[in-house]
Write a protein that holds these residues in place. Structure first.
Motif, short mmCIF file in Angstrom:
data_model
loop_
_atom_site.label_atom_id
_atom_site.label_comp_id
_atom_site.label_asym_id
_atom_site.label_seq_id
_atom_site.Cartn_x
_atom_site.Cartn_y
_atom_site.Cartn_z
N PRO A 360 0.77 -1.24 0.00
CA PRO A 360 0.00 0.00 0.00
C PRO A 360 0.80 1.29 0.00
O PRO A 360 0.34 2.30 -0.51
N ASN A 361 1.99 1.30 0.58
CA ASN A 361 2.76 2.54 0.63
C ASN A 361 3.75 2.67 -0.53
O ASN A 361 4.68 3.47 -0.49
N LEU A 362 3.54 1.88 -1.59
CA LEU A 362 4.40 1.91 -2.77
C LEU A 362 3.53 2.08 -4.02
O LEU A 362 2.53 1.37 -4.19
N LYS A 363 3.88 3.01 -4.87
CA LYS A 363 3.14 3.21 -6.11
C LYS A 363 3.22 1.94 -6.95
O LYS A 363 4.29 1.39 -7.18
N LYS A 371 9.12 -3.74 -5.62
CA LYS A 371 10.50 -3.47 -5.24
C LYS A 371 10.98 -4.48 -4.21
O LYS A 371 10.18 -5.20 -3.60
N ALA A 372 12.29 -4.53 -4.02
CA ALA A 372 12.86 -5.41 -3.01
C ALA A 372 12.28 -5.05 -1.64
O ALA A 372 12.17 -3.88 -1.29
N VAL A 373 11.90 -6.06 -0.89
CA VAL A 373 11.35 -5.85 0.45
C VAL A 373 12.45 -5.28 1.36
O VAL A 373 13.62 -5.68 1.27
N ASP A 436 13.77 2.87 -11.56
CA ASP A 436 13.06 3.24 -10.33
C ASP A 436 13.15 2.16 -9.26
O ASP A 436 12.57 2.31 -8.17
N GLY A 437 13.84 1.05 -9.58
CA GLY A 437 14.01 -0.02 -8.60
C GLY A 437 12.94 -1.09 -8.62
O GLY A 437 12.93 -1.99 -7.77
N TYR A 438 12.02 -1.03 -9.60
CA TYR A 438 10.99 -2.05 -9.73
C TYR A 438 11.55 -3.25 -10.49
O TYR A 438 12.29 -3.09 -11.47
#
Length: 559
Positions: A360-363, A371-373, A436-438
């Protein structure tokens, strides 16, 4: 099937905020003790809301699950199950299963959960490989186990849950009535002291070059389950959580049971199989707020229901999906239908917990795994173990500092070593990372078939195929399927004096289904004169997957 000690306690509507409060338990190395013991101090705190396939509902408190698991633990000790032994279950999603799993961990043994639709050969492979001493099952599955008892010299006892009264012995294996043993078993039990490195789970996963491998997990897994349940699933005190996965799959074991319990939260369990209308009714009536399922089941819901009436009173806020890439159109449908965000994530049986995730706190970028946890080092590397530039495709890799990472494959050190390269755990999946790290999933590095989020090894399918008297050689590959991601296609070379026909194809499919499981059963069977092979004699499954010059009269679709 439920047993006579089960009694209905409360209706779901009676669950109140106090009973569903989010409360971390005191630290304990034993995963089962950490999940149950402290929560059981509040005798009204709900652990399990269970619904049978015929609409019967039972509600169990942590206190009741704790006591029942203690009684089961005492039964196992009386049957001389020792620290480090392997105990298997072969049960439907009944309350007994959810009490047996922690019971095994309490005595310091390792639990392995089998899917109830496994056939005799799939059962034999796993019990024989593990050297299991105990199997807990029911009357419906007993005949399958009886058929292979003579091939399992380490198996000493079979416990039958439910309607079973007469003890018997088959090939030196003692068969007991589970309920009768429980009647005289104490509800007092002190969990065995374990270290973080001691084994808790043995989870069999399929591969391409042999029989299923046993993934060994440690009690240390609890730390990552707690952290990820809070950070990724974002479970809070007013949530009601349903993970649709069977505990035979790592998701159903780790996130369907232990992650919520470690937070002192109730879980919902539905015993029945997928039914779109029933699932919608369950979601609405129980006011489920957080759903964890697979892309396959979301696609089935979408295909069977279309756009659900806006008059439905859903409480869903978050939907999580795992096991295979999630189609963007399914994401849009879930959001439109339930007014809830759908979050894709990525992890494996071997990693034990989320390693890449949307939350929820990630687009959300539709199509990306996320993204990496936090706290997990994930990268894309080349064949030499070097990290590649953003945008380049390579192997998805995880640093082995991850505390939930598997201990290794059971009795298979060579396969364990092959999973590591230059200080990285190699997932055998290919992907890329954007600027963007995705992370974006690209392809699998192996021939494992993914069907309804379960991994099916071609070798075990081929082994079942060639056990049919008509088959000389066989190969199994995955074929793209709009609903299940992939289904099994079998290429078959017949022995002399056998002729290809629809009748024979259906007979072969039934043979595989009886040996393995419905998902491992070929949906297509193609009869051919020979199989493409390398010079060393290995079957070229990559050529079979690309094959387009087949004789349509020799290909049969299996309903």
């Amino acid at each position: 099937m439920t047993t006579k000690f089960m009694q209905s306690r409360k209706k779901i509507s009676e669950l109140n905020t106090d009973e569903r409060s989010l409360e971390l338990v005191a630290p304990s190395a034993n995963l089962a003790a950490a999940a149950l013991k402290e929560n059981a101090r509040d005798r009204s705190k709900i652990a399990l809301v269970w619904e049978s396939s015929n609409c019967r509902r039972e509600v169990f408190s942590f206190f009741e699950i704790e006591n029942l698991s203690n009684r089961i633990a005492n039964v196992l000790v009386s049957l001389e199950v020792n620290f480090g032994d392997r105990v298997f279950t072969l049960l439907n999603r009944t309350p007994e299963l959810y009490a047996t799993i922690p019971a095994v961990l309490k005595i310091g043994a390792a639990v392995a959960v089998l899917f109830p639709d496994f056939g005799p050969e799939a059962i034999r492979q796993r019990l024989e490989d593990s050297g299991a001493k105990i199997l807990i099952t029911d009357r419906a599955n007993l005949q399958k186990v009886r058929a292979v008892c003579d091939l399992l010299p380490e198996l000493k006892h079979i416990l039958i849950v439910g309607d079973f009264s007469e003890n018997e012995t088959v090939c030196a294996v003692q068969i007991h009535a589970f309920d009768r043993l429980l009647e005289t078993s104490s509800a007092e039990f002190t969990p065995v002291n374990v270290s973080d490195d001691d084994t808790c789970f043995l989870i069999y996963t399929s591969g391409t070059t042999g029989f299923p491998k046993g993934v060994v997990h440690r009690h240390a897994i609890r730390e990552r389950l707690i952290d990820s349940a809070k950070a990724i699933l974002q479970l809070e005190k007013d949530d009601f959580f349903w993970c649709t996965a069977d505990p035979g799959w790592v998701t159903g074991l780790c996130y369907g049971i232990f992650a919520p319990w470690l937070l002192g939260m109730p879980i919902f369990v539905y015993e029945g199989e997928f039914d779109a209308l029933r699932w919608i009714e369950i979601l609405e009536r129980n006011q489920v707020t957080c759903l964890y399922t697979t892309p396959t089941l979301l696609r089935l819901l979408r295909n069977e229901l279309g756009d659900v009436s806006p008059k439905r009173d859903f409480a869903l806020r978050r939907i999580y999906s795992v096991g295979e890439p999630l189609n963007p159109e399914v994401l849009a449908w879930g959001e439109r239908t339930f007014n809830a965000q759908v979050y894709d994530n990525y992890w494996q049986t071997e990693t034990g917990s989320f390693v890449i995730a949307n939350c929820p706190n990630l687009k959300v970028k539709r199509g990306a795994m996320g993204k990496a946890v936090e706290g997990v080092q994930v990268s894309i590397i080349d064949s030499h173990g070097r990290e590649v530039m953003n945008g380049e495709v390579g192997d998805i890799a995880v640093r082995p500092t991850l505390t939930s990472l598997f201990k290794g494959y059971w009795n298979f050190p060579e396969a364990t070593r092959a999973c590591f390269r230059a200080g990285w755990y190699i997932t055998r999946d290919r992907g890329r990372r954007d600027r963007d790290g995705y992370f974006w999933f690209m392809a699998r590095n192996d021939d494992v078939i993914t069907c309804q989020a379960q991994r099916i090894g071609p070798f075990e399918v081929e082994n079942a195929l060639v056990s049919h008297p008509a088959i000389a050689e066989s190969a199994a590959v995955g074929v793209t399927d709009a609903v299940t991601t992939e289904h099994v296609k079998a290429f078959v070379v017949l022995r002399k004096d056998f002729t290809a026909s629809r009748k024979l194809a259906e007979e072969i499919a039934a043979h595989v289904r009886a040996q393995l499981s419905p998902l491992a059963t070929p949906r297509e069977i193609e009869f051919c004169r020979e199989l493409p092979k390398t010079r060393s004699g290995k079957i070229r499954r990559d050529q079979l997957r690309r094959r387009d010059n087949f004789d349509k009269e020799k290909v049969f679709l299996i309903e």
